[in-house]
Design a protein around this motif. Structure first.
Motif, short mmCIF file in Angstrom:
data_model
loop_
_atom_site.label_atom_id
_atom_site.label_comp_id
_atom_site.label_asym_id
_atom_site.label_seq_id
_atom_site.Cartn_x
_atom_site.Cartn_y
_atom_site.Cartn_z
N VAL A 71 1.94 9.41 -5.69
CA VAL A 71 2.42 10.76 -5.38
C VAL A 71 3.51 11.17 -6.37
CG1 VAL A 71 3.69 12.13 -3.67
CG2 VAL A 71 1.78 10.69 -2.95
N VAL A 72 4.45 10.28 -6.64
CA VAL A 72 5.54 10.60 -7.56
C VAL A 72 5.00 10.85 -8.97
CG1 VAL A 72 7.58 9.64 -8.70
CG2 VAL A 72 7.34 9.45 -6.23
N SER A 73 4.06 10.03 -9.41
CA SER A 73 3.52 10.23 -10.76
C SER A 73 2.75 11.55 -10.85
CB SER A 73 2.62 9.06 -11.16
OG SER A 73 1.46 9.02 -10.37
N ILE A 74 2.01 11.90 -9.80
CA ILE A 74 1.29 13.18 -9.80
C ILE A 74 2.29 14.33 -9.83
CG2 ILE A 74 -0.13 14.71 -8.37
CD1 ILE A 74 -1.68 12.21 -7.50
N LEU A 75 3.34 14.24 -9.02
CA LEU A 75 4.35 15.30 -9.00
C LEU A 75 5.04 15.45 -10.35
CD1 LEU A 75 6.02 14.88 -5.50
CD2 LEU A 75 4.57 16.74 -6.28
N LYS A 86 0.84 -1.20 0.00
CA LYS A 86 0.00 0.00 0.00
C LYS A 86 0.87 1.25 0.00
CE LYS A 86 -4.28 -1.56 2.15
NZ LYS A 86 -5.20 -1.41 3.29
N PHE A 87 1.94 1.24 0.78
CA PHE A 87 2.85 2.37 0.83
C PHE A 87 3.51 2.59 -0.53
CE2 PHE A 87 7.19 3.98 1.39
CZ PHE A 87 6.89 5.23 1.91
N ILE A 88 3.94 1.51 -1.16
CA ILE A 88 4.55 1.62 -2.49
C ILE A 88 3.53 2.17 -3.48
CG2 ILE A 88 5.46 0.26 -4.42
CD1 ILE A 88 6.81 -1.54 -2.30
N GLY A 89 2.29 1.71 -3.39
CA GLY A 89 1.25 2.22 -4.28
C GLY A 89 1.00 3.70 -4.08
N LYS A 90 0.90 4.14 -2.82
CA LYS A 90 0.70 5.56 -2.54
C LYS A 90 1.90 6.37 -3.01
CE LYS A 90 -3.02 6.29 0.14
NZ LYS A 90 -4.09 7.14 -0.22
N SER A 91 3.10 5.88 -2.73
CA SER A 91 4.31 6.60 -3.12
C SER A 91 4.39 6.76 -4.63
CB SER A 91 5.56 5.86 -2.63
OG SER A 91 5.54 5.75 -1.24
N THR A 145 -7.16 8.45 -3.31
CA THR A 145 -6.80 7.74 -4.53
C THR A 145 -8.08 7.26 -5.21
OG1 THR A 145 -6.62 5.65 -3.34
CG2 THR A 145 -4.61 6.98 -3.52
N PRO A 146 -7.99 6.86 -6.47
CA PRO A 146 -9.19 6.36 -7.16
C PRO A 146 -9.84 5.17 -6.46
CG PRO A 146 -7.45 6.80 -8.74
CD PRO A 146 -6.85 6.99 -7.36
#
Length: 120
Positions: free
Chosen positions: A37-41, A29-34, A113-114
């Motif tokens: 966030v990185v893709s949005i940035l 889950k942390f990897i998914g959130k990270s 997230t979606p």
């Protein structure tokens, strides 16, 4: 007594498996959130750079146009510069409201997230 020992060992094994699985789940889950966030940035940084180029060229064209109308190109650039100085002053005056609005928007974008939107 051996039955209780076997049952106890099974319980410990299940707890260990549960703990390991829970840890892996949280890690994923942390990897998914990270990654989200990185893709949005990266997306916003790319859009910012493209927009910056676009606005720069539009400003140069506008300054040249105003300079042509006035008859002096440097005055055209000066007028466009003062226009942006006025905008900068307005942004400075309303910086707290703008900052709060941006923080709220960015936090909502990152935290929701979606997958979470579909659950609602």
């Amino acid at each position: 007594m051996k039955d209780q020992k076997i049952v106890l060992e099974e319980v410990f094994e299940k707890v260990e498996n549960y703990t390991r699985t829970t840890f892996e789940l949280h890690k994923l889950k942390f990897i998914g959130k990270s990654s989200s966030v990185v893709s949005i940035l990266l997306l916003y940084v790319t859009l910012f750079i493209i927009t910056l180029f676009f606005v720069s060229f539009i400003n140069i064209a506008l300054a040249l146009l105003v300079g042509k109308w006035i008859g002096s190109y440097y005055l055209g650039f000066l007028i466009v510069s003062f226009f942006y100085l006025l905008i900068a002053c307005l942004v400075y005056i309303f910086k707290d409201e703008i900052s709060n609005k941006l923080q709220d928007t960015i936090l909502l974008k990152i935290l929701i997230t979606p997958d979470e939107e579909e659950e609602k």
